[in-house]
Design a protein around this motif. Structure first.
Motif, PDB file in Angstrom:
ATOM      1  N   THR A 295      14.798  -7.555  -2.163  1.00 45.78           N
ATOM      2  CA  THR A 295      13.379  -7.032  -2.224  1.00 45.78           C
ATOM      3  C   THR A 295      12.877  -7.051  -3.735  1.00 45.78           C
TER       4      THR A 295
ATOM      5  N   TYR B 261      13.430  -0.025   0.345  1.00 48.54           N
ATOM      6  CA  TYR B 261      12.624   0.790   1.264  1.00 48.54           C
ATOM      7  C   TYR B 261      13.315   0.666   2.557  1.00 48.54           C
TER       8      TYR B 261
ATOM      9  N   SER C 124       3.719  -7.388   2.909  1.00 46.09           N
ATOM     10  CA  SER C 124       2.930  -6.331   3.446  1.00 46.09           C
ATOM     11  C   SER C 124       1.712  -6.227   2.872  1.00 46.09           C
TER      12      SER C 124
ATOM     13  N   LYS D 256      -0.516  -1.307  -1.015  1.00 45.03           N
ATOM     14  CA  LYS D 256      -0.102  -2.416  -1.983  1.00 45.03           C
ATOM     15  C   LYS D 256      -1.083  -3.035  -2.724  1.00 45.03           C
TER      16      LYS D 256
HETATM   17  C1  LIG Z   1       5.671  -1.522   2.364  1.00 45.28           C
HETATM   18  C2  LIG Z   1       7.040  -2.101   2.553  1.00 45.28           C
HETATM   19  C3  LIG Z   1       7.388  -2.504   3.945  1.00 45.28           C
HETATM   20  C4  LIG Z   1       6.946  -2.609   5.114  1.00 45.28           C
HETATM   21  O1  LIG Z   1       5.514  -2.861   5.142  1.00 45.28           O
HETATM   22  P1  LIG Z   1       4.552  -2.155   6.363  1.00 45.28           P
HETATM   23  O2  LIG Z   1       3.126  -3.147   6.359  1.00 45.28           O
HETATM   24  O3  LIG Z   1       4.092  -0.982   5.983  1.00 45.28           O
HETATM   25  O4  LIG Z   1       5.162  -2.447   7.721  1.00 45.28           O
HETATM   26  C5  LIG Z   1       8.445  -3.264   3.820  1.00 45.28           C
HETATM   27  N1  LIG Z   1       9.336  -3.665   2.688  1.00 45.28           N
HETATM   28  C6  LIG Z   1       8.863  -2.790   1.597  1.00 45.28           C
HETATM   29  C7  LIG Z   1       9.805  -3.269   0.332  1.00 45.28           C
HETATM   30  C8  LIG Z   1       7.758  -2.208   1.298  1.00 45.28           C
HETATM   31  O5  LIG Z   1       7.445  -1.712   0.192  1.00 45.28           O
END
Ligand SMILES: *Cc1c(COP(=O)(O)O)cnc(C)c1O
Length: 367
Positions: free
Chosen positions: A130, A86, A180, A185
């Protein structure tokens, strides 16, 4: 039957009273920023993951940005990131003025270990993987490669709270893990929130300071910091949800297992889980030749789906002028054109799960 892609109210309803009581408790406490709830959440979250420290911050993007900042990189340093992540992962690197090197994913949509070796240069300082869609990456090979090349390992765990590799939680394999708590999530707050976990005391001390104007104590500012604090209310609500984390991930795993065992349409490829790894099924992503046609078909049958992600970071307008985006990333582009996320959420009814399975199994692509 209409099936939404997600419905956050359903898991809220199950523990409604506890959440409501927590909000009222925090309101009555008179302490709304950096109080007991935040420090208790930090201790509970770190201990449940098996990390020494957690630092609660305002969102996932800032968790990654502040984390990278503690490493003191800059100038011509490079961080290796996977191309199919992402875009927030990339943004955090850019905010630190560090160069992005992108690497292609493996067949589990996670960082391909061999790609790390292929793409590193003498300026590469760190690897930021990730754990995509909820599944742990190859945490046998990746930490080994990072050690061999003296690269710092960081993990974006925004989609993988308590996913494991050989019983160890993701986020605890390298220098830092980033989380996050965006509402969708698996461990979702009721607004924005995030956290960093680390076993490194220096990193921990810096983060505590950076999130709060660069100070440890009142009015003694040692760093050019930020305001990146998590609210007491969010921390309190996250503490309630954290108690039910096994139920949340367990219910999603149960739904995913039904999808995997009962979706038998030869045109639809369901996700595989790596040996020794677990997924917490943040997203249930299937692969199909005519993705857009399949999506339209499901929509006509009342089933909402999403694409994660339709435009990979290297093709986004934001990065159109950068050097790394001039290279081609065929696997990442293939995934962005062929993956589709099916509805999978806490509180999904058995008849909804079966309806999705039946409709998917009845799909026949137009010739
Ligand atoms: C959701 C997400 C983020 C960002 O998190 P936020 O709390 O929305 O800023 C970063 N990396 C990945 C892989 C995500 O899925």
């Amino acid at each position: 039957m209409k099936i939404p892609f997600n419905d956050l109210r359903r898991s809220f309803e199950i523990h409604k009273n506890e959440y409501e009581n927590k909000v009222i408790e925090v309101l009555n406490s008179g302490r709304y920023i950096l109080g007991e709830e935040v420090s208790k959440f930090e201790r509970e979250f770190a201990s449940k993951l098996g990390a020494k420290w957690a630092v609660a911050v305002d969102n996932g993007l800032n968790a990654i940005s502040l984390g990278i900042e503690t490493l003191g990189l800059g100038g011509r340093d490079e961080i290796l990131v996977q191309a199919n992540t992402y875009i927030a992962t990339m943004l955090a690197v850019s905010h630190n003025n560090v160069k992005i090197i992108a690497a292609e994913p493996d067949e589990y949509y996670n960082m391909e270990p061999l790609e790390i070796e292929r793409r590193i240069t003498n300026k590469t300082k760190a690897v930021l993987i990730t754990h995509m869609y909820g599944q742990a990456a190859d945490m046998k090979e990746i930490p080994k490669i990072c050690r061999n090349h003296q690269l710092m390992l960081m993990e974006d765990c925004a989609q993988a709270h308590f996913a494991r590799y050989e019983s160890q939680c993701v986020g605890t394999f390298g220098k830092m893990g980033f989380f996050s708590f965006y509402p969708t999530k698996n461990l979702g707050a009721f607004g924005d929130a995030g956290a960093i976990v680390t076993d490194d005391e220096t990193v921990y001390e810096k983060l505590i300071s950076l999130r709060n104007y660069g100070k440890r104590d009142r009015y003694y500012n040692e760093l050019i910091g930020y305001n990146s604090r998590m609210d007491e209310i969010q921390a309190g609500l996250l503490r309630v949800k954290l108690k039910y984390m096994e139920d949340i991930n367990g219910e999603r795993t149960e739904i995913a297992n039904q999808y995997i065992s009962k979706i038998s349409n030869p045109h639809i490829k369901t996700p595989r889980v790596r040996a020794n790894a677990t997924s917490i099924w943040h997203l249930f992503v299937v692969e199909t030749a005519n993705r857009d046609g399949f999506k339209r078909y499901l929509e006509e049958q009342g089933i909402a789906t999403e694409i994660h992600y339709p435009i990979p970071p290297h093709l986004s307008g934001a990065y159109s002028k950068e050097e790394w985006t001039q290279k081609s990333y065929p696997k990442t582009e293939y995934y962005s054109n062929h993956l589709l996320s099916l509805p999978l959420y806490n509180g999904m009814e058995q008849e909804e799960i079966e309806h999705v399975i039946n409709v998917v199994n009845a799909y026949a692509p137009e010739a």
